[in-house]
Each structure stands twice: as structure tokens, then as C-alpha cells.
Design a protein around this motif. Structure first.
Motif, PDB file in Angstrom:
ATOM      1  N   ARG A 127       0.859  -1.189   0.000  1.00  0.00           N
ATOM      2  CA  ARG A 127       0.000   0.000   0.000  1.00  0.00           C
ATOM      3  C   ARG A 127       0.888   1.229   0.000  1.00  0.00           C
ATOM      4  NH1 ARG A 127      -5.507   1.436   3.155  1.00  0.00           N
ATOM      5  NH2 ARG A 127      -5.439   3.712   2.910  1.00  0.00           N
ATOM      6  N   ILE A 128       0.631   2.139  -0.941  1.00  0.00           N
ATOM      7  CA  ILE A 128       1.436   3.350  -1.030  1.00  0.00           C
ATOM      8  C   ILE A 128       0.533   4.563  -1.250  1.00  0.00           C
ATOM      9  CG2 ILE A 128       3.469   2.152  -1.924  1.00  0.00           C
ATOM     10  CD1 ILE A 128       2.780   3.269  -4.689  1.00  0.00           C
ATOM     11  N   THR A 129       1.077   5.729  -0.974  1.00  0.00           N
ATOM     12  CA  THR A 129       0.393   7.002  -1.235  1.00  0.00           C
ATOM     13  C   THR A 129       1.176   7.756  -2.303  1.00  0.00           C
ATOM     14  OG1 THR A 129      -0.440   7.140   1.037  1.00  0.00           O
ATOM     15  CG2 THR A 129      -0.349   9.194  -0.235  1.00  0.00           C
ATOM     16  N   VAL A 130       0.481   8.193  -3.330  1.00  0.00           N
ATOM     17  CA  VAL A 130       1.146   8.943  -4.400  1.00  0.00           C
ATOM     18  C   VAL A 130       0.490  10.320  -4.521  1.00  0.00           C
ATOM     19  CG1 VAL A 130       1.852   6.899  -5.687  1.00  0.00           C
ATOM     20  CG2 VAL A 130      -0.358   7.920  -6.156  1.00  0.00           C
ATOM     21  N   ARG A 131       1.314  11.302  -4.848  1.00  0.00           N
ATOM     22  CA  ARG A 131       0.811  12.676  -4.954  1.00  0.00           C
ATOM     23  C   ARG A 131       1.518  13.382  -6.093  1.00  0.00           C
ATOM     24  NH1 ARG A 131       1.157  17.939  -3.611  1.00  0.00           N
ATOM     25  NH2 ARG A 131      -0.671  18.919  -2.659  1.00  0.00           N
TER      26      ARG A 131
ATOM     27  N   TYR B   9       1.357   4.534 -17.554  1.00  0.00           N
ATOM     28  CA  TYR B   9       0.014   4.931 -17.127  1.00  0.00           C
ATOM     29  C   TYR B   9       0.110   6.114 -16.174  1.00  0.00           C
ATOM     30  CZ  TYR B   9      -4.530   4.822 -14.810  1.00  0.00           C
ATOM     31  OH  TYR B   9      -5.760   5.173 -14.298  1.00  0.00           O
ATOM     32  N   VAL B  10      -0.603   7.187 -16.507  1.00  0.00           N
ATOM     33  CA  VAL B  10      -0.625   8.375 -15.646  1.00  0.00           C
ATOM     34  C   VAL B  10      -1.613   8.133 -14.517  1.00  0.00           C
ATOM     35  CG1 VAL B  10      -1.033  10.858 -15.506  1.00  0.00           C
ATOM     36  CG2 VAL B  10      -0.025   9.880 -17.584  1.00  0.00           C
ATOM     37  N   LEU B  11      -1.095   7.907 -13.328  1.00  0.00           N
ATOM     38  CA  LEU B  11      -1.930   7.602 -12.173  1.00  0.00           C
ATOM     39  C   LEU B  11      -2.494   8.867 -11.538  1.00  0.00           C
ATOM     40  CD1 LEU B  11      -3.003   5.512 -10.141  1.00  0.00           C
ATOM     41  CD2 LEU B  11      -0.841   5.717  -8.915  1.00  0.00           C
ATOM     42  N   CYS B  12      -1.663   9.895 -11.387  1.00  0.00           N
ATOM     43  CA  CYS B  12      -2.099  11.173 -10.808  1.00  0.00           C
ATOM     44  C   CYS B  12      -1.568  12.311 -11.680  1.00  0.00           C
ATOM     45  CB  CYS B  12      -1.584  11.339  -9.374  1.00  0.00           C
ATOM     46  SG  CYS B  12      -2.352  10.235  -8.182  1.00  0.00           S
ATOM     47  N   LYS B  13      -2.449  13.171 -12.102  1.00  0.00           N
ATOM     48  CA  LYS B  13      -2.050  14.303 -12.946  1.00  0.00           C
ATOM     49  C   LYS B  13      -1.583  15.478 -12.095  1.00  0.00           C
ATOM     50  CE  LYS B  13      -5.087  13.251 -16.860  1.00  0.00           C
ATOM     51  NZ  LYS B  13      -6.210  13.744 -17.704  1.00  0.00           N
ATOM     52  N   GLY B  14      -0.553  16.140 -12.582  1.00  0.00           N
ATOM     53  CA  GLY B  14      -0.071  17.332 -11.900  1.00  0.00           C
ATOM     54  C   GLY B  14      -1.045  18.484 -12.025  1.00  0.00           C
ATOM     55  N   GLY B  15      -0.977  19.411 -11.059  1.00  0.00           N
ATOM     56  CA  GLY B  15      -1.862  20.568 -11.077  1.00  0.00           C
ATOM     57  C   GLY B  15      -1.520  21.523 -12.208  1.00  0.00           C
TER      58      GLY B  15
END
Length: 427
Positions: free
Chosen positions: A10-14, A116-122
Motif C-alpha cells: 500500500r502506497i500514497t502517491v501525490r 500509465y498516468v496515475l495522478c495528474k499534476g496541477g
């Protein structure tokens, strides 16, 4: 004995936040009225998953649980945009399932080589030069960047093998794998020799090969988590065909028919789909068989169920070529390895309308709206998509923003500025 194989994490990505735009005006000697020249902020770095075939476990994620991409830099004067935050690439073994940590739903099956783009930057905020128009020549405001997306995820490794070797511990699966492929699994005469799945490529002729996995020994109760079995049963999900290895030697006083039925019961209890998975039974250790009746009882039992049986001795290299040829022949008639379809649907962000929005009207009549929940909302909507745009409009209306603007004196045709998005207000 501890296992070094890690197949869940389990990991947290930001992703990174977008940089802020700036307010700046051109200043130059002998130039009486320099215009706005504030640059835009850079976009935040995205978090990207990439398959790496050199990885075979999720061990790295045991030691590092949080991954963050860099933020975008703020803009500068002279119309200089801030530098974009670099994307963060996280490498995972082929066959890794990415799930939402809260719901368990599949986000992505990392079985192919595509990133695969998991989280897009702001998005980067606009500088004041972006807001200059013929009627708005001296905009004295800029916009902050939007936050990057974040996600708590579960990584689950399911081996990508065509064929899985199943059976009780110490029945000869590792020996069979070593004989038919170049794999070099650890082999010894004690239970749970194999603590991690081993893969090998089997070549049975020109242009004919398949991937064979030695799944750690399953014991009764594995589907409820007993022993090591529960940790590794998931790897059988991907296999198109199973080789069920049964010890018929009688050297350990085991009954081959009871062993065969016990393993199948565990497979079925773990997943009903495994009941229909094709099997070939390998009656192993025939070279040291004490009672031929054991072999005949097993043969009648499995053939009655529709499974072919091959007599082999992995240690003596006896009968294994015929078994592998049969496996190759049967694989040619089976569908490809399962690739799981995404189940996860992004949930709209939870909006806390109690957080006040800052609304200001500039000297040139622009209504500038700012606030933490509005930032989060804008980082999670795609304003180029009609349905997303309609959801965005409903959220603004439900929040009471439009009512506040009307109370403050907004008129039809006035411009409303929300970060890097502007629209004309219509009642």
C-alpha cells in the motif's frame, strides 16, 4: 523462515501542485507605460507507472510508502513562465494490479508496456499578462496553481505465466521447473522449500514456447489464509492452464487421490473460475513408487473428471518431454492470459461549502473568485468535457456562489475568473 517475496503493498502517491502566476508590469527606461508581463506558473509533475521487466517483486515498496512529484515553479516577470515540475515515474513488475485502497476496485492492470498516468499534476496559474485584453489593459491580479491529484493505492502482483504448477509442498514442482526450463529454483527435501514463485521459459520446438510458474506449495486451509498458500493463490488467476503435480511414490505415506481432491478444493474455494481452468495431472516420482495401485487409483479418478494424466519422474527426466508437448498443444487452443479491466470510477471531490470563497471585483470589472475547495474542485474536473463542465456548473450553483455574486451586484455579461478558467456570467 521468512519470505523475501512481497506481492502486496500500500502506497500514497501525490502529483505536484501547479505554480502560481504573478502580477508584474514592464519597467524600462524611457518607456512611459509598460504593460502587464507577469508569467504563468509551471504545471506540477504527474505520477506515472511504468512496467519494468527487471523487477519480480514489490519489495521496494516495503521501505518507501510515499511518492510525490515536484511542484511547478511560480511565474516571473517579463512573461517568463515557471518551470514545469518533472514527472515522477514509479516502476512496477509486469502483472501488477493497481487498486483503489479504499474500495479495492481495479484502477489499472500493468500487464502491457504502456506507461500509465496515475495522478495528474496541477495546472499552473495564469500571470496577469494572460488577462490583458483591449478593454482590460492593466490587470492587477494573477491566479494560483491548482493542486496535483493524490491517491492511496494498493499494488498487487499477479504473475504473468501461461502455465502454473500446483500441488502440495515437496511433490516435485521445483524439480520439474528446473528440468524443463533454465530456471534455478531452490530445491530441498522439506516443506515450503519454495517461498516465492519461480518463473521459467519452456521451449518445446522452433517458435513454440511458454512461461511456466512454480506456485509455492498449497496446504489445506490456504484459501482461508493458512500457511503460505493464501499469499500466492492469486498468481494462479493469470494462468491459462494448470499442471497438477501429485506425488504417487507413497514415500511420505500420503494418498494421491486425497491430495488431488484437497488441492482442487482449495483452488475452487479461492475462486470459482479456477474450477473451470484446464488441468493436466502429472503423476510424479514413478521411479521410486512403492505401490503401483496408487497410480492406478489416481488415473481412474482424474480421467473420470476429464483430466489427462502423465506418468513422470522429474528427478530422472522421465516422461517430461511428452508432458511439455501436451501442454504446448493445449495452450494453442486456449485464450490469452487474462488482463483485468478497470473497475474504478473517480468519485467527485467532497466539497465543504462551509469554507468561504474570497470574491473580489477588480477595477476593470472582473469578478475574481478564490478558495481552497474551489482549487480542489478545479483540479478534478475536465472543462473540455461537456458532462464534467455541467457537473462543475451545478457544483458552483449548489455552493451558493452564483447567489453571492448576484447579491454583490454582478450583471449579465460580466467576466468571472476562476484560476485559469474564465466565463461570462448569465443569469
Amino acid at each position: 523462515m521468512a519470505s523475501s517475496f512481497i506481492d502486496k503493498a500500500r502506497i500514497t502517491v501525490r502529483a505536484g501542485d501547479g505554480g502560481n502566476g504573478v502580477v508584474s508590469f514592464h519597467r524600462e527606461k524611457y518607456v512611459a507605460a509598460g504593460g502587464p508581463d507577469g508569467g504563468d506558473g509551471g504545471k506540477g509533475g504527474s505520477v506515472i507507472l511504468q512496467v519494468d521487466d527487471n523487477l519480480s517483486t514489490l519489495l521496494d515498496f516495503r521501505y518507501k510508502r510515499k511518492y510525490s512529484a515536484p511542484n511547478g515553479m511560480d511565474g516571473q516577470g517579463a512573461r517568463k513562465s515557471g518551470k514545469d515540475g518533472a514527472d515522477l515515474t514509479i516502476k512496477v513488475p509486469r502483472g501488477t494490479l493497481v487498486r483503489d485502497a479504499e474500495t479495492g476496485e481495479i484502477i489499472k492492470d500493468m500487464s502491457n508496456g504502456k506507461p500509465y498516468v496515475l495522478c495528474k499534476g496541477g495546472r499552473g496559474g495564469w500571470g496577469n499578462s494572460h488577462f490583458a485584453t483591449p478593454t482590460r489593459q492593466i490587470p492587477r491580479f494573477s491566479k494560483g496553481g491548482t493542486p496535483g491529484q493524490s491517491h492511496d493505492i494498493l499494488l498487487e502482483l499477479k504473475l504473468l505465466a501461461d502455465v502454473g504448477l500446483v500441488g502440495f509442498p515437496n511433490v516435485g514442482k521445483s524439480t520439474l521447473l528446473s528440468v524443463v526450463s533454465r530456471a534455478q529454483p531452490k530445491i530441498a527435501n522439506y516443506h515450503f522449500t519454495t517461498l516465492s514463485p519461480n518463473l521459467g521459459v519452456v521451449y518445446v520446438g522452433e517458435g513454440r514456447s511458454f512461461v511456466l510458474a512454480d506456485i509455492p506449495g498449497i496446504i489445506e486451509g490456504a484459501s482461508e489464509g493458512a500457511g503460505l498458500g493464501h499469499d500466492f493463490l492469486r498468481h494462479i488467476d493469470r494462468c491459462r492452464l494448470l499442471i497438477h503435480v501429485v506425488d504417487v511414490s507413497g514415500s511420505e505415506g500420503r494418498d494421491p487421490v486425497e491430495d488431488f481432491d484437497a488441492i482442487n478444493a482449495e483452488l475452487i474455494q479461492y475462486s470459482a473460475d479456477l474450477e473451470k481452468r484446464p488441468q493436466i495431472v502429472a503423476a510424479n516420482k514413478i521411479d521410486v513408487m512403492e505401490d503401483p495401485e496408487n497410480l492406478e487409483r489416481l488415473r481412474k479418478h482424474v480421467e473420470k473428471l476429464g483430466y489427462p494424466l502423465f506418468e513422470i519422474s522429474a528427478a530422472a527426466h522421465q516422461g517430461v518431454d511428452g508432458l511439455m508437448n501436451k501442454v504446448s498443444e493445449q495452450l494453442s487452443t486456449l485464450p490469452p492470459i487474462v488482463v483485468y479491466e478497470p473497475e474504478y470510477v473517480p468519485r467527485p471531490p467532497v466539497i465543504d461549502y462551509s469554507q468561504p470563497l474570497d470574491i473580489q471585483r477588480t477595477d476593470d470589472g472582473i469578478w475574481v473568485v478564490d478558495g481552497p475547495w474551489l482549487q480542489r474542485l478545479m483540479s478534478n474536473v475536465n472543462l473540455n468535457d461537456y458532462e464534467s463542465r455541467m457537473y462543475f456548473d451545478r457544483t458552483l450553483r449548489d455552493s451558493g456562489l452564483y447567489q453571492r455574486l448576484e447579491e454583490m451586484g454582478i450583471h449579465d455579461g460580466d467576466t468571472v475568473s476562476l484560476y485559469d478558467y474564465e466565463f461570462e456570467y448569465q443569469q
